[in-house]
Design a protein around this motif. Structure first.
Motif, short mmCIF file in Angstrom:
data_model
loop_
_atom_site.label_atom_id
_atom_site.label_comp_id
_atom_site.label_asym_id
_atom_site.label_seq_id
_atom_site.Cartn_x
_atom_site.Cartn_y
_atom_site.Cartn_z
N GLY A 1 48.35 29.62 35.05
CA GLY A 1 49.56 30.22 34.51
C GLY A 1 49.53 31.73 34.62
O GLY A 1 48.89 32.29 35.51
N TYR A 2 50.22 32.41 33.70
CA TYR A 2 50.25 33.87 33.72
C TYR A 2 48.97 34.42 33.12
O TYR A 2 48.43 33.87 32.15
N THR A 3 48.50 35.53 33.69
CA THR A 3 47.19 36.04 33.31
C THR A 3 47.10 37.54 33.55
O THR A 3 47.84 38.09 34.37
N THR A 4 46.19 38.17 32.84
CA THR A 4 45.84 39.57 33.10
C THR A 4 44.74 39.67 34.14
O THR A 4 44.32 40.77 34.50
N ASP A 5 44.26 38.55 34.60
CA ASP A 5 43.14 38.51 35.55
C ASP A 5 43.55 39.16 36.87
O ASP A 5 44.45 38.70 37.56
N SER A 6 42.88 40.25 37.22
CA SER A 6 43.18 40.95 38.46
C SER A 6 42.11 40.73 39.53
O SER A 6 42.14 41.37 40.58
N ALA A 7 41.15 39.82 39.26
CA ALA A 7 40.09 39.56 40.23
C ALA A 7 40.68 39.02 41.53
O ALA A 7 41.55 38.14 41.51
N ALA A 8 40.20 39.53 42.66
CA ALA A 8 40.70 39.09 43.96
C ALA A 8 40.15 37.72 44.34
O ALA A 8 40.67 37.08 45.25
N SER A 9 39.09 37.29 43.65
CA SER A 9 38.43 36.02 44.00
C SER A 9 38.40 35.11 42.79
O SER A 9 37.92 35.50 41.72
#
Length: 454
Positions: free
Chosen positions: A312-320
């Motif tokens: 879903g929606y997330t603050t996760d900005s990890a590219a992997s």
């Protein structure tokens, strides 16, 4: 000329089935040309200083919720769960062997099924296996999907000791008639006690998952569910639309279709929920999430850094994003992979020392451009020509040209032009999946069936 059609007319025109766009290209377009060898190459290519997100799929429940669209298996004994968890720990070690030493885990998410079906010892063991893959960043988020019916004091203590700092509590609806119709009997008192105990253990960040469009659900009954949910003061509330896909999830045939709300009634339920939640101080984030103004999700939405992935929606900005477990999906710079879906096939592959990849897709430049557009539409409700050119240069020209041919959406008041492109209007947000689908180059290539767009 812009005209605001009645909602019933908009539904008839724009509610054709389309993907939910938690990825692009979407999972039906993954194929067997991407396997373990290519996945290993992609893992080795993760930057040494890069952040990595980890998803662990626990595909077991002890009761079958008839609304469920997840890959899950009902178990009456704990032994199959133990055997599966051993393979997950082994897969974690297989993945770890391909990762650069300098990378760090910034997010961990356990989903299901029901992760809280795990007993306390296994919660601790699987959490340690996750952290053995890569060290965690100092501010890493560790989220677990919670079924209050599984939870006891020992499990709560184990989750807190493992470092869980966000709990996502499954509720769906508090109305007894609705609960009986979806085979999810979960009292208000049990849920409130769960929230209190989690907070008491130091797991302060609480998400709550609700559904609209359920059988026998009305605007009045849903408003009552919302009142109870708001009273528990969660940081975030997800207001998902029930996806009725009985051709894909045959247990949904147990739900009486004549008790489902019409598309218009369903949209009116969601519109009412938006009004109630916003009046209670929650900011609408993306299509169907709501967060307090000081919550990181709301802050990311305001800053234009909100992301969307398979959770879903997330603050996760990890590219992997690495997925562990049967059916888990991973997302890396080069493309997507999905693990084997049948649990026994997944376990046999890991036992043989192989990365259990069944299929995937390598991203082309056109895929990346369209993924960026769809991500920004689903998360920020905006199309920006200059932003696209800044990221992709002249390669974006074809997609930019397509964005100029949206007259029907503009005429019907779903998008509004800007000097740099267009934005999705408040009414248009209900139909944003249909807007995003206009940029989906794969949609006409396969016969995959999807849920309705609203």
């Amino acid at each position: 000329m812009t005209r605001q059609l009645p909602l019933a007319d908009l539904i008839r025109k724009y509610s054709a089935p389309v993907p939910r766009y938690t990825s692009y290209p979407t999972a039906p377009h993954f194929h067997g040309d991407v396997g373990p060898e290519r996945y290993a190459e992609w893992l080795r290519a993760i930057p040494e200083s890069g952040d990595v997100s980890l998803y662990v799929h626990i595909p077991f429940c002890d009761t079958l919720c008839w609304f469920c669209g997840c890959h899950t298996k009902i178990v009456r004994r704990y032994e199959p769960v133990l055997a599966y968890l051993e393979r997950v720990r082994e897969e974690a070690a297989l993945v770890s062997a391909h990762l650069p030493e300098g990378a760090r885990l910034s997010h961990i998410h356990w989903g299901g099924g029901s992760p809280t079906l795990l007993e306390a010892d296994e919660i601790a063991s699987v959490a340690q296996s996750c952290k053995n893959i890569l060290p965690c960043t100092d501010d890493a988020e560790f989220a677990v999907e919670i079924d209050p019916r599984d939870l006891d004091d020992e499990r709560i203590a184990a989750l807190a000791e493992a470092g869980v700092n966000r709990a996502s509590i499954g509720v769906q609806d508090f109305d007894p008639e609705v609960q009986r119709a979806i085979n999810r009997i979960q009292s208000l008192e049990l849920t409130a006690a769960c929230v209190g105990k989690l907070r008491g253990a130091g797991i302060a960040s609480i998400n709550m998952d609700l559904l609209y469009g359920l059988p026998f659900q009305t605007e009045d009954s849903l408003a009552e569910t919302l009142r109870h949910a708001i009273a528990m003061d969660p940081d975030r509330i997800a207001m998902f639309g029930y996806a009725h896909v009985p051709w894909l999830k045959t247990h949904q045939r147990l739900i009486p279709e004549d008790a489902l709300p019409s598309p218009l009634a369903r949209l009116n339920q969601f519109a009412m929920a938006c009004d109630v939640l916003e009046a209670a101080g929650y900011m609408r984030v993306g299509l169907d999430h709501f967060a307090k103004a000081d919550d990181p999700l709301a802050i990311a939405a305001q800053a234009g850094t909100l992301n969307r992935n398979f959770q879903g929606y997330t603050t996760d900005s990890a590219a992997s994003l690495i997925g562990l477990g049967a059916s888990a999906i991973g997302s890396l710079n080069e493309g997507y992979i999905q693990n084997l879906v049948p649990i026994h096939d997944y376990m046999r592959s890991v036992e043989a020392g192989e990365l259990p990849v069944a299929r995937g897709i390598a991203l082309s430049e056109d895929d990346r451009i369209r993924r960026h557009v769809i991500q920004r539409l689903m998360s920020g409700f905006v199309f920006s020509r200059s932003e696209l050119e800044r990221h992709f240069g002249s390669a974006a020209r074809a997609v930019i040209s397509e964005a100029t041919r949206m007259e029907d959406f503009e005429r019907d008041g779903l998008i509004a032009p800007t000097p740099d492109g267009f934005l999705v209007t408040r009414t248009g947000r209900f139909f944003v999946r249909a807007v995003a689908a206009r940029f989906d180059a794969y949609l006409a290539r396969r016969t995959a069936r999807h849920s309705l767009a609203v």
